[in-house]
Design a protein around this motif. Structure first.
Motif, PDB file in Angstrom:
ATOM      1  N   GLN A 200      28.266   7.593   2.166  1.00 57.13           N
ATOM      2  CA  GLN A 200      27.080   8.300   2.615  1.00 57.13           C
ATOM      3  C   GLN A 200      26.780   7.999   4.080  1.00 57.13           C
ATOM      4  O   GLN A 200      26.953   6.863   4.546  1.00 57.13           O
ATOM      5  N   ASN A 201      26.329   9.022   4.811  1.00 55.24           N
ATOM      6  CA  ASN A 201      25.812   8.869   6.170  1.00 55.24           C
ATOM      7  C   ASN A 201      24.291   8.983   6.117  1.00 55.24           C
ATOM      8  O   ASN A 201      23.741   9.727   5.291  1.00 55.24           O
ATOM      9  N   TYR A 202      23.624   8.254   7.025  1.00 56.62           N
ATOM     10  CA  TYR A 202      22.164   8.182   6.958  1.00 56.62           C
ATOM     11  C   TYR A 202      21.516   8.441   8.316  1.00 56.62           C
ATOM     12  O   TYR A 202      22.082   8.128   9.372  1.00 56.62           O
ATOM     13  N   TYR A 203      20.287   8.970   8.223  1.00 64.28           N
ATOM     14  CA  TYR A 203      19.370   8.936   9.365  1.00 64.28           C
ATOM     15  C   TYR A 203      18.202   8.045   8.955  1.00 64.28           C
ATOM     16  O   TYR A 203      17.597   8.232   7.893  1.00 64.28           O
ATOM     17  N   TYR A 204      17.912   7.063   9.795  1.00 63.24           N
ATOM     18  CA  TYR A 204      16.838   6.111   9.493  1.00 63.24           C
ATOM     19  C   TYR A 204      15.806   6.143  10.612  1.00 63.24           C
ATOM     20  O   TYR A 204      16.146   6.224  11.798  1.00 63.24           O
ATOM     21  N   SER A 205      14.527   6.056  10.234  1.00 65.47           N
ATOM     22  CA  SER A 205      13.451   6.133  11.216  1.00 65.47           C
ATOM     23  C   SER A 205      12.307   5.209  10.798  1.00 65.47           C
ATOM     24  O   SER A 205      11.992   5.096   9.600  1.00 65.47           O
ATOM     25  N   ARG A 206      11.716   4.538  11.778  1.00 64.47           N
ATOM     26  CA  ARG A 206      10.590   3.624  11.541  1.00 64.47           C
ATOM     27  C   ARG A 206       9.584   3.773  12.681  1.00 64.47           C
ATOM     28  O   ARG A 206       9.962   3.750  13.855  1.00 64.47           O
ATOM     29  N   HIS A 207       8.290   3.884  12.327  1.00 64.12           N
ATOM     30  CA  HIS A 207       7.248   4.056  13.344  1.00 64.12           C
ATOM     31  C   HIS A 207       5.993   3.293  12.907  1.00 64.12           C
ATOM     32  O   HIS A 207       5.603   3.370  11.732  1.00 64.12           O
ATOM     33  N   GLY A 218      -3.823  -7.418  15.529  1.00 61.42           N
ATOM     34  CA  GLY A 218      -3.753  -5.970  15.547  1.00 61.42           C
ATOM     35  C   GLY A 218      -3.518  -5.414  14.154  1.00 61.42           C
ATOM     36  O   GLY A 218      -2.927  -6.083  13.296  1.00 61.42           O
ATOM     37  N   ILE A 219      -3.944  -4.180  13.931  1.00 63.63           N
ATOM     38  CA  ILE A 219      -3.790  -3.541  12.632  1.00 63.63           C
ATOM     39  C   ILE A 219      -3.601  -2.051  12.837  1.00 63.63           C
ATOM     40  O   ILE A 219      -4.129  -1.484  13.809  1.00 63.63           O
ATOM     41  N   GLY A 220      -2.802  -1.415  11.939  1.00 56.74           N
ATOM     42  CA  GLY A 220      -2.576   0.009  12.102  1.00 56.74           C
ATOM     43  C   GLY A 220      -1.685   0.591  11.027  1.00 56.74           C
ATOM     44  O   GLY A 220      -1.267  -0.104  10.087  1.00 56.74           O
ATOM     45  N   PRO A 221      -1.329   1.886  11.140  1.00 58.24           N
ATOM     46  CA  PRO A 221      -0.505   2.569  10.135  1.00 58.24           C
ATOM     47  C   PRO A 221       0.989   2.364  10.367  1.00 58.24           C
ATOM     48  O   PRO A 221       1.434   2.061  11.472  1.00 58.24           O
ATOM     49  N   HIS A 222       1.756   2.562   9.298  1.00 53.79           N
ATOM     50  CA  HIS A 222       3.206   2.397   9.340  1.00 53.79           C
ATOM     51  C   HIS A 222       3.864   3.509   8.531  1.00 53.79           C
ATOM     52  O   HIS A 222       3.425   3.820   7.419  1.00 53.79           O
ATOM     53  N   LEU A 223       4.934   4.101   9.080  1.00 53.50           N
ATOM     54  CA  LEU A 223       5.693   5.151   8.404  1.00 53.50           C
ATOM     55  C   LEU A 223       7.176   4.838   8.541  1.00 53.50           C
ATOM     56  O   LEU A 223       7.659   4.513   9.632  1.00 53.50           O
ATOM     57  N   GLU A 224       7.908   4.951   7.420  1.00 56.28           N
ATOM     58  CA  GLU A 224       9.331   4.637   7.428  1.00 56.28           C
ATOM     59  C   GLU A 224      10.057   5.597   6.494  1.00 56.28           C
ATOM     60  O   GLU A 224       9.577   5.861   5.376  1.00 56.28           O
ATOM     61  N   LEU A 225      11.207   6.100   6.923  1.00 54.86           N
ATOM     62  CA  LEU A 225      11.925   7.055   6.072  1.00 54.86           C
ATOM     63  C   LEU A 225      13.429   6.922   6.245  1.00 54.86           C
ATOM     64  O   LEU A 225      13.918   6.409   7.268  1.00 54.86           O
ATOM     65  N   ASN A 226      14.141   7.431   5.225  1.00 56.29           N
ATOM     66  CA  ASN A 226      15.594   7.437   5.227  1.00 56.29           C
ATOM     67  C   ASN A 226      16.069   8.780   4.684  1.00 56.29           C
ATOM     68  O   ASN A 226      15.576   9.262   3.659  1.00 56.29           O
ATOM     69  N   VAL A 227      17.049   9.385   5.367  1.00 52.00           N
ATOM     70  CA  VAL A 227      17.567  10.689   4.974  1.00 52.00           C
ATOM     71  C   VAL A 227      19.069  10.576   4.732  1.00 52.00           C
ATOM     72  O   VAL A 227      19.800  10.069   5.594  1.00 52.00           O
ATOM     73  N   ASP A 228      19.517  11.037   3.554  1.00 50.91           N
ATOM     74  CA  ASP A 228      20.954  11.128   3.279  1.00 50.91           C
ATOM     75  C   ASP A 228      21.483  12.383   3.964  1.00 50.91           C
ATOM     76  O   ASP A 228      21.015  13.491   3.699  1.00 50.91           O
ATOM     77  N   VAL A 229      22.466  12.218   4.857  1.00 46.55           N
ATOM     78  CA  VAL A 229      22.929  13.329   5.681  1.00 46.55           C
ATOM     79  C   VAL A 229      23.954  14.184   4.953  1.00 46.55           C
ATOM     80  O   VAL A 229      23.969  15.414   5.088  1.00 46.55           O
TER      81      VAL A 229
END
Length: 299
Positions: A200-207, A218-229
Motif C-alpha cells: 500500500q502507498n499512503y498520504y499522511y497529514s497532521r495539523h 498552549g491549547i488548541g485543536p488537532h486534525l490527523e488523517l491517512n489516505v490509502d492511495v
C-alpha cells in the motif's frame, strides 16, 4: 716591627678577598634569556575568555639583553610556529533537536539538525521505531520571519525483514511561531510499492494549532488523517484493499514548555474511521481513542 706585621696581614687579607670576589664578578655577565615554552600561556585559552595576545616580535627587549645587542625571541606555542596567545576560532553552531513519540505506532525516536551550506539551511533527521524501521529525511529549510517552510525527501528501511521499505517523497512541513499562536502542518507521501510490489502507498497529514494564554502553556485543536492511495490486487474485504480515507482523527492538543529547550505535547482525539481502529500490533479492532504524547528538546 708591630706595624709592619699588621701591614703584612692586611695585604694578605686583601689578596684573599680579591680571589673570592673574582668568580662572582664573572657570574654577573649578561646572558640571553632562555626560551621556555612551559612558562607560556595555553595557546587556545579558556573557551569563553580568549587570552591576551603576546607582544609583537619587535617589542623592546629587557635592559640587560638590550645592552648586549640581543633581541628577545617570541616563544611559539609547543608544536606550532604561531605566536603564543592567538585566540582560537569559535566553532560553528549547528541547531539540533531530538524527540520521542508514543502513539498507535509504538515508541518512536527522532533526531535532527540544520546545517548552513552557503545561503541555504539544509535540514535533516532520522526516525526510528521499535519494530526495526529506520528513515532518513533531508531538504532545505526556508525561514521567512516567524514562518519556516521545509520540503524534504526520505527513504525508509525495514531492518527487521532486511528490506528497503519506502520512498517518502514529497514531504512538506510548515511551522508558524508567532506568539501567542503556534501552527504546525505535516504532509507526506509514502510510496511503498516502489520497492515492494503489492504493498500500500499512503498520504499522511497532521495539523494542529496552539493558542498560548500564558507564556508556557498552549491549547488548541488537532486534525490527523491517512489516505490509502492504491488498491491492493487480490486483497480480501477484511484487508486494506480499497483506496481512500483510512484514518481521520479529530481532537485537542496541549503544549507545555518543560524547562530550557524542552516541550511536551499531549494530544487526545477520536478515530472516526473503522479501518483506523485496527491495532497495528495485533491486527484486531480496538477502541476509538486516538492520541500521542511527545517530548521535544532543542539544542
Amino acid at each position: 716591627m708591630r706595624e709592619n706585621g699588621v701591614g703584612k696581614c692586611c695585604s694578605a687579607l686583601a689578596c684573599v678577598v680579591g680571589l673570592l670576589a673574582a668568580p662572582a664578578a664573572w657570574a654577573q655577565d649578561p646572558a640571553p634569556p632562555p626560551a621556555d615554552p612551559g612558562a607560556t600561556a595555553d595557546p587556545a585559552g579558556p573557551a569563553t575568555t580568549p587570552p591576551v595576545p603576546p607582544a609583537e616580535p619587535t617589542a623592546t627587549a629587557p635592559a640587560s639583553t638590550a645592552a648586549a645587542g640581543e633581541a628577545t625571541p617570541v616563544t611559539p606555542a609547543p608544536g606550532t610556529t604561531e605566536p603564543v596567545g592567538e585566540p582560537k576560532a569559535e566553532e560553528s553552531q549547528i541547531p539540533s533537536w531530538f524527540r520521542f513519540d508514543a502513539d498507535n505506532y509504538g515508541l518512536q525516536v527522532w533526531a535532527g539538525a540544520s546545517h548552513k551550506l552557503g545561503p541555504i539551511d539544509l535540514a535533516s533527521d532520522i526516525y526510528l521505531t521499535t519494530s526495526g524501521y529506520a528513515e532518513f529525511d533531508t531538504g532545505p529549510a526556508f525561514v521567512l520571519g516567524p514562518v519556516i517552510v521545509n520540503p524534504m525527501v526520505g527513504i525508509g528501511f525495514d531492518f527487521m525483514n532486511h528490506l528497503t521499505a519506502t520512498l517518502v517523497a514529497p514531504q512538506l512541513y510548515l511551522y508558524i511561531d508567532a506568539k501567542p499562536v503556534y501552527f504546525e502542518s505535516w504532509n507526506m507521501m509514502q510510496f511503498n510499492s516502489v520497492f515492494n510490489e503489492g504493498t500500500q502507498n499512503y498520504y499522511y497529514s497532521r495539523h494542529f494549532l496552539l493558542l498560548y494564554p500564558v507564556d508556557d502553556f498552549g491549547i488548541g485543536p488537532h486534525l490527523e488523517l491517512n489516505v490509502d492511495v492504491n488498491e491492493l490486487p487480490g486483497a480480501t474485504a477484511a484487508e486494506t484493499d480499497d483506496a481512500g480515507l483510512s484514518s481521520l482523527q479529530i481532537g485537542g492538543i496541549v503544549g507545555v514548555n518543560y524547562g530550557t529547550g524542552n516541550k511536551l505535547l499531549m494530544y487526545l482525539g477520536y478515530e472516526t474511521q473503522e479501518e483506523g481502529r485496527v491495532s497495528i500490533a495485533t491486527g484486531t479492532t480496538g477502541g476509538k481513542l486516538a492520541g500521542r504524547f511527545t517530548f521535544v528538546h532543542n539544542f
